[in-house]
Design an enzyme around this catalytic site. Structure first.
Site, PDB file in Angstrom:
ATOM      1  N   ASN A   8      75.829  65.308  22.260  1.00  0.00           N
ATOM      2  CA  ASN A   8      74.729  65.681  23.151  1.00  0.00           C
ATOM      3  C   ASN A   8      75.174  66.362  24.458  1.00  0.00           C
ATOM      4  OD1 ASN A   8      75.782  63.400  24.249  1.00  0.00           O
ATOM      5  ND2 ASN A   8      73.887  62.228  24.291  1.00  0.00           N
ATOM      6  N   HIS A  16      77.875  64.006  29.466  1.00  0.00           N
ATOM      7  CA  HIS A  16      77.816  62.588  29.843  1.00  0.00           C
ATOM      8  C   HIS A  16      77.326  62.477  31.271  1.00  0.00           C
ATOM      9  CE1 HIS A  16      79.095  58.443  30.594  1.00  0.00           C
ATOM     10  NE2 HIS A  16      79.627  58.890  31.723  1.00  0.00           N
ATOM     11  N   LYS A  58      80.986  67.620  27.131  1.00  0.00           N
ATOM     12  CA  LYS A  58      81.546  67.025  25.913  1.00  0.00           C
ATOM     13  C   LYS A  58      82.075  68.100  24.962  1.00  0.00           C
ATOM     14  CE  LYS A  58      78.688  62.818  25.989  1.00  0.00           C
ATOM     15  NZ  LYS A  58      77.824  61.917  25.171  1.00  0.00           N
ATOM     16  N   GLU A  70      84.297  55.403  36.468  1.00  0.00           N
ATOM     17  CA  GLU A  70      84.553  56.549  35.589  1.00  0.00           C
ATOM     18  C   GLU A  70      85.333  57.649  36.320  1.00  0.00           C
ATOM     19  OE1 GLU A  70      80.693  57.483  33.905  1.00  0.00           O
ATOM     20  OE2 GLU A  70      80.590  55.528  32.926  1.00  0.00           O
ATOM     21  N   TYR A 112      84.731  54.349  26.969  1.00  0.00           N
ATOM     22  CA  TYR A 112      83.449  53.846  26.462  1.00  0.00           C
ATOM     23  C   TYR A 112      83.486  52.351  26.129  1.00  0.00           C
ATOM     24  CZ  TYR A 112      81.137  58.417  26.202  1.00  0.00           C
ATOM     25  OH  TYR A 112      80.527  59.615  26.499  1.00  0.00           O
TER      26      TYR A 112
HETATM   27  N1  UDP Z   1      75.175  57.734  21.055  1.00  0.00           N
HETATM   28  C1  UDP Z   1      75.142  57.873  19.682  1.00  0.00           C
HETATM   29  N2  UDP Z   1      74.144  57.231  18.976  1.00  0.00           N
HETATM   30  C2  UDP Z   1      73.194  56.464  19.588  1.00  0.00           C
HETATM   31  C3  UDP Z   1      73.245  56.336  20.993  1.00  0.00           C
HETATM   32  C4  UDP Z   1      74.246  56.961  21.688  1.00  0.00           C
HETATM   33  O1  UDP Z   1      75.991  58.541  19.090  1.00  0.00           O
HETATM   34  O2  UDP Z   1      72.321  55.909  18.904  1.00  0.00           O
HETATM   35  C5  UDP Z   1      76.238  58.415  21.811  1.00  0.00           C
HETATM   36  C6  UDP Z   1      75.745  59.621  22.607  1.00  0.00           C
HETATM   37  O3  UDP Z   1      76.796  60.591  22.634  1.00  0.00           O
HETATM   38  C7  UDP Z   1      75.533  59.010  23.986  1.00  0.00           C
HETATM   39  C8  UDP Z   1      76.697  58.020  24.066  1.00  0.00           C
HETATM   40  O4  UDP Z   1      76.802  57.502  22.758  1.00  0.00           O
HETATM   41  O5  UDP Z   1      75.569  60.003  25.012  1.00  0.00           O
HETATM   42  C9  UDP Z   1      76.534  56.899  25.052  1.00  0.00           C
HETATM   43  O6  UDP Z   1      75.298  56.253  24.804  1.00  0.00           O
HETATM   44  P1  UDP Z   1      74.325  55.855  26.004  1.00  0.00           P
HETATM   45  O7  UDP Z   1      73.270  54.974  25.443  1.00  0.00           O
HETATM   46  O8  UDP Z   1      75.131  55.337  27.148  1.00  0.00           O
HETATM   47  O9  UDP Z   1      73.636  57.244  26.385  1.00  0.00           O
HETATM   48  P2  UDP Z   1      73.808  58.190  27.667  1.00  0.00           P
HETATM   49  O10 UDP Z   1      74.067  57.297  28.855  1.00  0.00           O
HETATM   50  O11 UDP Z   1      74.979  59.103  27.372  1.00  0.00           O
HETATM   51  O12 UDP Z   1      72.517  58.944  27.781  1.00  0.00           O
HETATM   52 MG    MG Z   2      75.398  55.794  29.136  1.00  0.00          MG
END
Ligand code: UDP
Ligand code: MG
Length: 141
Positions: free
Chosen positions: A113, A116, A10, A127, A50
């Site tokens: 974070n 992805h 990212k 994806e 997304y």
């Molecule tokens: N995210 C965020 N706030 C939240 C949860 C998720 O900004 O409370 C962002 C974070 O970058 C995350 C992405 O949205 O990686 C997608 O969320 P997901 O729950 O799918 O998490 P992941 O699969 O990436 O662990």
């Molecule tokens: Mg996810």
């Protein structure tokens, strides 16, 4: 195809110079790289990618962030790739991620974070197809 997954380095991790270190971890964990490129998403491309999070409160912030700088998009292969990659990256919130995971070591915050990871075989295929055409994916590894 349950041996493939999809990853993104990212914008925070790319900007902070962690791409090489993250790619080292990918290779050292015996993933094969089937496709890799540097991109800069538009806001509307990030919204398309997304789509499943469109109704979440963090959708706008997330798509702003993902279109704020360069990313590396990566197609990976390994047995049980989806869960193996999720294990290597750690929990969504880096403060909850296990020691030694990519998010623990390189993430900036819950939103920014570092990486992805696809969450299912079905989403991994979608994806990979979102960013790569067939001829950009190495076959017969
Ligand atoms: N995210 C965020 N706030 C939240 C949860 C998720 O900004 O409370 C962002 C974070 O970058 C995350 C992405 O949205 O990686 C997608 O969320 P997901 O729950 O799918 O998490 P992941 O699969 O990436 O662990
Ligand atoms: Mg996810």
């Amino acid at each position: 195809m349950n041996d493939q997954t999809f990853a993104i380095i990212k914008p925070d991790a790319f900007k902070n110079g962690y791409s090489g270190k993250i790619i080292d971890r990918i290779i050292n964990s015996d993933f094969k790289i089937l496709g890799l490129k540097l991109i800069r998403m538009t806001k509307s491309q990030a919204e398309g990618f997304y789509e499943i999070h469109r109704d979440k409160p963090f959708f706008s912030e997330l798509t702003e962030f993902m279109s704020s700088g360069k990313c590396m998009v990566i197609a990976l292969q390994k047995e049980d790739a989806v869960s193996q990659w999720r294990e290597l990256i750690g929990a969504t919130n880096p403060s909850e991620a296990n020691k030694g995971t990519i998010r623990k070591d390189f993430a900036t915050s819950l939103g920014e974070n570092a990486v992805h990871g696809a969450d299912s075989d079905e989403n991994a295929a979608r994806e990979i197809g979102f960013f790569f055409s067939d001829i950009e994916i190495i076959a017969n590894h």
